[in-house]
Enzyme design. Structure first.
Site, PDB file in Angstrom:
ATOM      1  N   ILE C 483      47.566  27.925  29.146  1.00 14.25           N
ATOM      2  CA  ILE C 483      48.890  27.724  29.701  1.00 14.25           C
ATOM      3  C   ILE C 483      48.829  27.135  31.096  1.00 14.25           C
ATOM      4  O   ILE C 483      49.819  26.632  31.622  1.00 14.25           O
ATOM      5  CB  ILE C 483      49.638  29.073  29.669  1.00 14.25           C
ATOM      6  CG1 ILE C 483      51.137  28.901  29.567  1.00 14.25           C
ATOM      7  CG2 ILE C 483      49.266  29.919  30.846  1.00 14.25           C
ATOM      8  CD1 ILE C 483      51.820  30.149  29.072  1.00 14.25           C
ATOM      9  N   SER C 524      48.030  38.122  33.113  1.00 14.92           N
ATOM     10  CA  SER C 524      46.906  37.686  33.944  1.00 14.92           C
ATOM     11  C   SER C 524      45.585  38.177  33.380  1.00 14.92           C
ATOM     12  O   SER C 524      44.728  38.674  34.097  1.00 14.92           O
ATOM     13  CB  SER C 524      47.082  38.170  35.395  1.00 14.92           C
ATOM     14  OG  SER C 524      48.157  37.509  35.992  1.00 14.92           O
ATOM     15  N   ARG C 525      45.430  38.057  32.056  1.00 17.40           N
ATOM     16  CA  ARG C 525      44.216  38.593  31.440  1.00 17.40           C
ATOM     17  C   ARG C 525      43.198  37.541  31.033  1.00 17.40           C
ATOM     18  O   ARG C 525      42.038  37.883  30.788  1.00 17.40           O
ATOM     19  CB  ARG C 525      44.589  39.420  30.203  1.00 17.40           C
ATOM     20  CG  ARG C 525      45.180  38.624  29.044  1.00 17.40           C
ATOM     21  CD  ARG C 525      45.368  39.485  27.795  1.00 17.40           C
ATOM     22  NE  ARG C 525      44.120  39.819  27.162  1.00 17.40           N
ATOM     23  CZ  ARG C 525      43.477  39.042  26.283  1.00 17.40           C
ATOM     24  NH1 ARG C 525      43.979  37.889  25.922  1.00 17.40           N
ATOM     25  NH2 ARG C 525      42.324  39.404  25.763  1.00 17.40           N
ATOM     26  N   THR C 527      41.559  34.603  32.249  1.00 21.54           N
ATOM     27  CA  THR C 527      40.337  34.234  32.978  1.00 21.54           C
ATOM     28  C   THR C 527      39.401  35.431  33.073  1.00 21.54           C
ATOM     29  O   THR C 527      38.185  35.313  32.934  1.00 21.54           O
ATOM     30  CB  THR C 527      40.682  33.695  34.373  1.00 21.54           C
ATOM     31  OG1 THR C 527      41.666  32.677  34.221  1.00 21.54           O
ATOM     32  CG2 THR C 527      39.458  33.104  35.046  1.00 21.54           C
ATOM     33  N   GLY C 712      42.834  39.065  37.725  1.00 19.51           N
ATOM     34  CA  GLY C 712      43.942  38.224  37.275  1.00 19.51           C
ATOM     35  C   GLY C 712      44.723  37.751  38.482  1.00 19.51           C
ATOM     36  O   GLY C 712      44.778  38.436  39.504  1.00 19.51           O
ATOM     37  N   GLU C 715      50.283  36.851  37.825  1.00 18.86           N
ATOM     38  CA  GLU C 715      51.532  37.635  37.899  1.00 18.86           C
ATOM     39  C   GLU C 715      51.952  37.900  39.344  1.00 18.86           C
ATOM     40  O   GLU C 715      53.122  37.775  39.694  1.00 18.86           O
ATOM     41  CB  GLU C 715      51.365  38.988  37.200  1.00 18.86           C
ATOM     42  CG  GLU C 715      50.636  38.965  35.883  1.00 18.86           C
ATOM     43  CD  GLU C 715      51.426  38.379  34.740  1.00 18.86           C
ATOM     44  OE1 GLU C 715      52.515  38.872  34.465  1.00 18.86           O
ATOM     45  OE2 GLU C 715      50.939  37.406  34.135  1.00 18.86           O
TER      46      GLU C 715
END
Lengths: 82, 159, 761, 289
Positions: C483, C524-525, C527, C712, C715
């Site tokens: 994304i 935010s998981r 990476t 992360g 967010e």
């Protein structure tokens, strides 16, 4: 004995308002079993859809995570993705 | 309802297609010519994702009728690189990470090229106002503006 | 910035993203770009009423339109019992999901889908939509969260009894649940306070505003096997949810993710996908549905409007002794606002002994809320961070010094209970304090605001594979839709672990049948978690490469080490061998045991939470209420930036979404409960000319439980801006905006009510 | 399904014939930035689309009798590049160029902006202030009418069956005259005016205002020509009192609605603020002319 902090609603409904309990367990599954035998129904209530923080680290789907003698365990809502 | 036959030039090549009278240029490019680089984000001219050049003017392809392309020249994102060679803006967008999801990127590139084609030394404010019709929800525009500035500087140096 | 450069070859560098070329040339395929032979166009019939009983649907006239091949209504979807099921990454009420995708019995909001048609052309489909007769019995409606909580409010669900209260309510209501989080003793905390501030803070509903509308192509074969091609934040989510809604098994559905044109949480659920499948099943042909923009606004994922009360107490020297908050979040037509997360996040940056947060999840006649970047946190932070600004003023303290004095650190008990492990919040405040921006001069009608924010970040179920091609190049199979540049991060981490060049690694995002399950892209998981899986897969590949080299050299595998992308003898005792490159080992793989590949399937543990602190300067036009953002700096602890450009991009993009939320974005409803502004003209996301450059400071406090220190980052940056902007407005004109967005009419009314700043002082 | 025809006549007469033959079913297409959006949203479904962009008169900008004749389909971007027009009537051009994005500017026309008959059209109050007239062609021949006489209510015009606007006449600018247009929008671009104010003032050699026109947009069902606001300026040296009176008169003329873009209170107050600010710019320009 690990220190377990129950969610407010669960403490009220199933533990007579007792928010903090001490539990003897080596892993999370044992901990849940111990809670269930002390407060019937609590095992089911906490099995799915809750996350747990063990010594500060949040586990979204806990199962066999190790619990130490001096561990602090908090139940939390699962964290959703944004 | 009979379809209309349209003869036009797209990215320098003669093209023909059949379209409904009320079909937009964007739909014709995407559905009749298979040029899906131009995107529909709103269908009302508010997002700029469908930016194309029509006879040398920057327009939203969603706000032109396909029949209006008769005898005119259309340029789209697919025609921006010269063969293997990217336009400097395409390259600087990559180098400066000026895209995240990439849906708005074709529109931004076409719009930014239209700006640099007329002014190789725009100020930051001029870039921002020129591109105000192109919405980007990912980047906060910072890196897009920097990529345009970098491409302009490189093109000035070449010119 | 960090020591990355010295320790890593690729981590911390800024190479061109692997999917970049396709995206700057128009070749990348997004949701609406896919076609199939014989494909039909699907369109959805939507309720024009905010609340109405559906007495009947007559599709006969629609079916008579030439070219119309199928009409579906709720009757074409199995009725699902109420209750939550565990699917994929968490509990989901599939009855609610099904009723949201296609209204059953009642339409619960303007734009609620009630039927759908598939036809050979868009014109025929639209004609059919017009000819479907829906017999509505219009009911009273409610769109405001506080009004919905009133005992006599129009009731959305007769079966909704507030959960989390004792005794169990006897009457149904619109309050789905109450939650409460407590720490310490609130009363004694306030008793110890010398200064108490309080306020009520209101935010309006905002939309994620991704530029790409929802789109899907679905094809159902005669054997019941289905393929779906769509834009989402998780192809496995689409598969599981569609299977549940259509009464299928996961194995019947294969979902291929397209490129995704933005999501921000809004594409963590399904809308058009199951409808396209149902239409295709009925029509026997592939069906494509692409939403128009007004459908996106009327029927998909806004976030909650919220009403938040905050009370904070502190001693005269600036130690916060108590924090109390009550949050009422509007969930839309079905329960599930993110009020619990809001409750947990508001006070999280601070070390406070006594905290209570209470939350209410309330249904109203609006579209069902979806996650939006740090779901729940921005509204809570708006309240707390505005209150802290008041507190700093009352105490005569610098607002950043106040935050630093109360900053949560390693070992601090978080406001939601557990102790923090390694965190970098205080470092972000210190970086903001020492930033040149914080000392820059301001002119008349200008003001500076600061605010902080927190997000948990998550890990979750994740898979990844690393295939070594026959020529020694590599494929990273990354199961998560990219994304915002995650393929670049995966290629960097794969190159780093293998010790080969970035350009020799090619990442792909595969369909659901080509890689094991993975949770969605979100929270935010990616990476963090996929990176961890990629590294593990890489280590497996290296182990295999050492085995292969050992075979070639006829030595024990323990005698082989992998360094700089080559197999070498561990010591001269092993023997004298020329190093074997990855290419050499790949080319000889037929002889040494066949293809070389590594796969990892993990439930990623060791998440490190994130904190940010933002500084914002604005100028207020006192005659028009217009606000100009003059300067903006976002500071964040990012753990370690794998590709710093895309990390900066997350901070910049999140900050600007927050600025939009603070200044001009809002859902506006008419008296009739219909959405007044379902388009980008009057739903005002920031445009380029509204903004300055967004300066970023990447503070790197590595997460020790990730191989490269990743936290992360996506967010956190939307959490501080609401209050940062509102605080800046306050310092510019002396008027505190407790109600966002601070749109010009709202701000001018507040200014006039305060009789201009001079009078207020 | 309803069928729609597309015609692209080459002369004004052909266009008039097409429009009048179709009765109310035909719609002229210039830039299409309103028409195509309304068609797409299925708010309207014309029987005939009459594309007027093949008619040379509609696309022409030429000097005429000391002023300028501007074709009704000339896009904003084209007029903005015409230095002579910009120098003479900067307010009109600035208002025109405020409509939409760069992309919209490539298409949007003065004729469309006027005849879409939105109370919030940007170019209309500016043209009213500058005393612009428009040439209308119809079955009865051609006529010239002041811009302020065209819009009769939201979405409705005084144009008869078969009539359409061919061009605008920007009159020669008197000495020491300047015009300006300001609008308020929540963002910096891409919004519809919440309030718009166009002001044109003429000064004598001593700096006293001898003539003024004030146009307001988005504050009433139609764009307004506000005589009382102009009266507040004429005979004054445009001092603070005069400006305050102008603002008060502008606010007093407002008859707006509450909607998603602004409140009655807001529009009424800001109309005065913008009229005053626009008058300030217009007078600066008048002094330097």
């Amino acid at each position: 004995m690990a220190k377990v902090v129950l969610p407010n609603e669960v403490a009220r409904e199933l533990a007579g308002g007792l928010k903090e309990v001490e539990v003897e367990a080596e892993n999370y599954r044992q901990l849940l079993k111990a809670l269930d035998s002390r407060f019937p129904g609590m095992g089911d209530r906490l099995r799915d859809g809750v996350a747990v923080a063990i010594d500060g680290e949040i586990f979204q789907e806990p199962f066999l995570e190790l619990i130490r003698e001096d561990s602090e365990v908090f139940f939390l809502p699962q964290i959703e993705a944004g | 309802m009979a379809k209309r036959h349209v003869t036009t030039t797209v990215n320098g090549e003669p093209r023909e297609f059949l379209c409904e009278v009320d079909q937009t240029l964007l739909d014709a490019l995407r559905d009749e010519l298979g040029l899906t680089g131009s995107k529909e984000g709103c269908g009302s001219g508010d997002c700029g994702a469908c930016s194309v050049m029509l006879d040398g003017r920057l327009v939203c392809a969603c706000l032109a009728l396909a029949v209006e392309a008769e005898g005119r020249e259309v340029e789209t994102i697919e025609g921006m690189a010269e063969g293997e060679r990217l336009h400097p803006l395409q390259r600087t967008f990559l180098e400066e990470a000026a895209l995240q999801c990439g849906i708005c990127t074709p529109g931004f590139l076409v719009a930014a090229k239209a700006l640099l084609d007329r002014d190789l030394d725009p100020s930051e404010t001029e870039i921002r106002y020129w591109l105000a019709g192109n919405l980007c929800r990912c980047t906060g525009y910072d890196k897009i503006v920097r990529a345009v500035q970098k491409a302009a500087a490189e093109m000035r140096a070449e010119a | 910035m960090s020591d990355s450069a010295s320790r890593f070859k690729w981590v911390g560098t800024r190479p061109v993203r692997p999917d970049g070329l396709d995206k700057v040339t128009g070749r990348a395929n997004f949701g609406a770009d896919f076609t199939m032979p014989g494909m039909l166009v699907g369109r959805i019939v939507r309720s024009p009423h905010a609340h109405a009983r559906i007495a009947g649907i007559d599709a006969s006239a629609a079916l008579a339109v030439p070219g119309v091949k199928a009409v579906v209504t709720a009757e074409d979807f199995p009725e699902i019992p109420d209750g939550e099921l565990m699917v994929g990454e968490g509990p989901m009420n599939f009855r609610d999901l099904s009723c949201n995708v296609m209204a059953r019995d009642k339409a619960l909001y303007d734009g609620h889908a009630v039927a759908a048609v598939a036809a050979t052309s868009r014109a025929a489909a639209e004609e059919a939509v017009d000819r479907i007769r829906v017999d509505y019995e219009v009911l009273p409606h409610v769109v405001d969260v506080l009004e919905a909580m009133e005992p006599d409010a129009p009731l959305l669900h007769e079966t909704m009894f507030t959960e989390g209260v004792e005794p169990k309510p006897e009457r149904p209501s619109n309050v789905a649940s109450r939650c409460e989080f407590t720490l310490g003793d609130l009363d004694s905390g306030f008793a110890a306070a010398d200064v108490v501030v309080e306020g009520e803070y209101v935010t309006e509903a905002v939309h994620q505003g991704y530029i790409e509308p929802h789109a899907a192509v679905a094809s159902v074969g005669e054997d019941g096997q289905c393929t779906v091609w769509c834009s989402s934040q998780g192809q496995f989510m689409v598969r599981a949810y569609c299977a549940k809604l259509l009464g299928m098994e996961n194995s019947q559905i294969r979902v291929t993710p397209s490129e995704i044109g933005g999501g921000f949480g809004g594409k963590t659920t399904i809308y058009v996908e199951p409808v396209a499948l149902a239409l295709s099943r009925k029509a026997g042909r592939p069906v494509k549905i692409v939403m128009d923009r007004d459908e996106v606004f009327r029927a998909t994922g806004p976030t909650s409007s919220a009403h938040v009360k905050v009370r904070v107490g502190a001693t005269r020297d600036g130690k916060i002794t108590a924090g109390d908050a009550e949050l009422r979040f509007q969930a839309g037509a079905f329960s599930g606002s993110h009020v619990q997360l809001g409750c947990m996040c508001g006070f999280a940056p601070y070390d406070i002994d006594n905290v209570r947060t209470v939350g209410y999840d309330v249904v109203v006649n609006r579209p069902k809320c979806a996650a939006y970047r740090a779901p729940g946190a921005p509204m809570a932070a708006f309240g707390v961070e505005s209150a802290l600004d008041d507190l700093a003023e009352k105490l005569g303290m610098d607002p950043l010094e106040l935050r630093l004095a109360n900053a949560a650190r390693e070992g601090t008990k978080a406001a939601y209970g557990p102790k923090f492990r390694e965190i970098g919040y205080a470092e972000t405040v210190e970086a903001a304090l020492s930033h040149e921006h914080y000392r820059a001069k301001l002119g008349p009608n200008q003001g500076r605001g600061v605010a902080s924010g927190f997000w948990f970040n998550i890990g979750g179920q994740t898979s990844a594979a690393l295939h070594i091609n026959e020529d020694g190049t590599a494929v990273v199979v990354d199961p998560n839709p990219d994304i915002g540049g995650s393929r670049a991060s995966m290629a960097i981490m794969a190159a780093e672990v293998l010790g080969i060049d970035y350009d020799r690694v090619r990442p792909i995002v595969p369909d659901t049948s080509s890689v094991p399950y993975s949770d969605m892209t979100g929270g935010s998981r990616v990476t963090f978690s996929v990176g961890m899986a990629v590294v593990e897969a890489g280590q497996k590949v290296i182990e295999e490469l050492r085995n292969r080299a050992a075979k070639i050299w006829d030595v024990d595998p323990d005698g082989v080490v992998w360094e700089n992308g080559e197999a070498r003898p561990a010591s001269s005792n092993v023997g004298e061998f020329e190093p074997l490159s990855l290419t050499a080992l790949a080319e000889s793989s037929a002889k040494t045991g066949g293809p070389i590949s590594g796969q990892a399937t993990i439930n990623a543990r060791g998440v490190g939470p994130g904190f940010g602190t933002h500084v914002c300067d604005v100028e207020v036009d006192p005659e028009t209420g217009g606000v100009t953002v003059l300067r903006y700096t976002a500071v964040q602890d990012v753990g370690r930036a794998i590709h710093p450009s895309y990390v900066e991009g997350q901070l910049q993009g999140g900050a600007v979404q927050g600025i939009g939320w603070a200044l001009n974005e809002e859902y506006v409803y008419s008296e009739a409960g219909t959405l007044e502004n379902p388009g980008f003209l009057d739903y005002r996301v920031p445009v380029a000319s509204d903004l300055p450059m967004i300066d970023t400071v990447l503070v790197e406090v590595p997460n020790p439980r990730h191989p490269y220190g990743v936290r992360g980052v996506g967010e956190v940056p939307i959490v501080p801006p609401l209050a940062a902007v509102a605080n800046a407005i306050y310092h510019a004109c002396g008027t505190r905006m407790n109600h966002l967005p601070a749109s010009p009419p709202r701000l001018l009314a507040a200014l006039d009510a305060a009789k201009l700043p001079e009078a207020a002082d | 399904m309803r069928s729609v025809r597309y015609e692209a006549p080459a002369t004004v007469e052909e266009a008039v014939a097409l429009l009048s033959d179709a009765g109310g079913e035909a719609k002229p297409l210039a830039g299409g930035t309103d028409l195509i959006v309304q068609m797409r949203a299925r708010m309207i479904s014309p029987g005939v689309i009459v594309d007027v962009k093949n008619i040379p008169d509609l696309l022409e900008v030429r000097a005429q009798d000391g002023g300028f004749r501007v074709g009704a389909a000339v896009p904003g971007a084209v007029l903005g590049e015409n230095e002579a027009v910009v120098a003479m009537w900067p307010g009109v051009v600035e208002a025109f160029e405020l409509i939409g994005s760069t992309q919209i500017q490539g298409r949007a026309s003065l004729g469309g902006n006027l005849c879409n008959a939105s109370p919030a059209a940007d170019s209309t109050p500016a043209m009213i202030a500058a005393g612009v007239t428009c040439e209308i062609a119809g079955p009865g021949g051609r006529r010239e009418a002041p811009v302020e006489d065209i819009v009769t209510s939201p979405g409705k015009t005084s144009l008869g069956n078969g009539e359409f606007v061919v061009s605008f006449y920007l009159p020669p600018r008197p000495a020491r005259t300047g015009d300006a247009y300001l609008r308020f929008i929540p963002r910096t671009e891409m919004d519809i005016a919440v309030v718009g104010a166009g002001v044109c003032v003429t000064l004598d050699e001593g700096g006293t205002c001898t003539a003024a026109r004030v146009g307001l947009g988005a504050v009433a069902p139609t764009p307004l020509l506000v005589a009382e606001a102009a009266d507040a300026l004429v005979g004054t040296r445009l001092d603070d009192d005069a400006m305050a009176n102008l603002a008060a008169a502008a606010s007093a003329a407002c008859n707006p609605i509450d909607d998603k873009r602004g409140t009655i209170t807001y529009r009424t107050k800001v109309a005065g603020v913008l009229a005053r600010r626009a008058a300030g710019i217009a007078s600066e320009r008048a002094r330097s002319n």
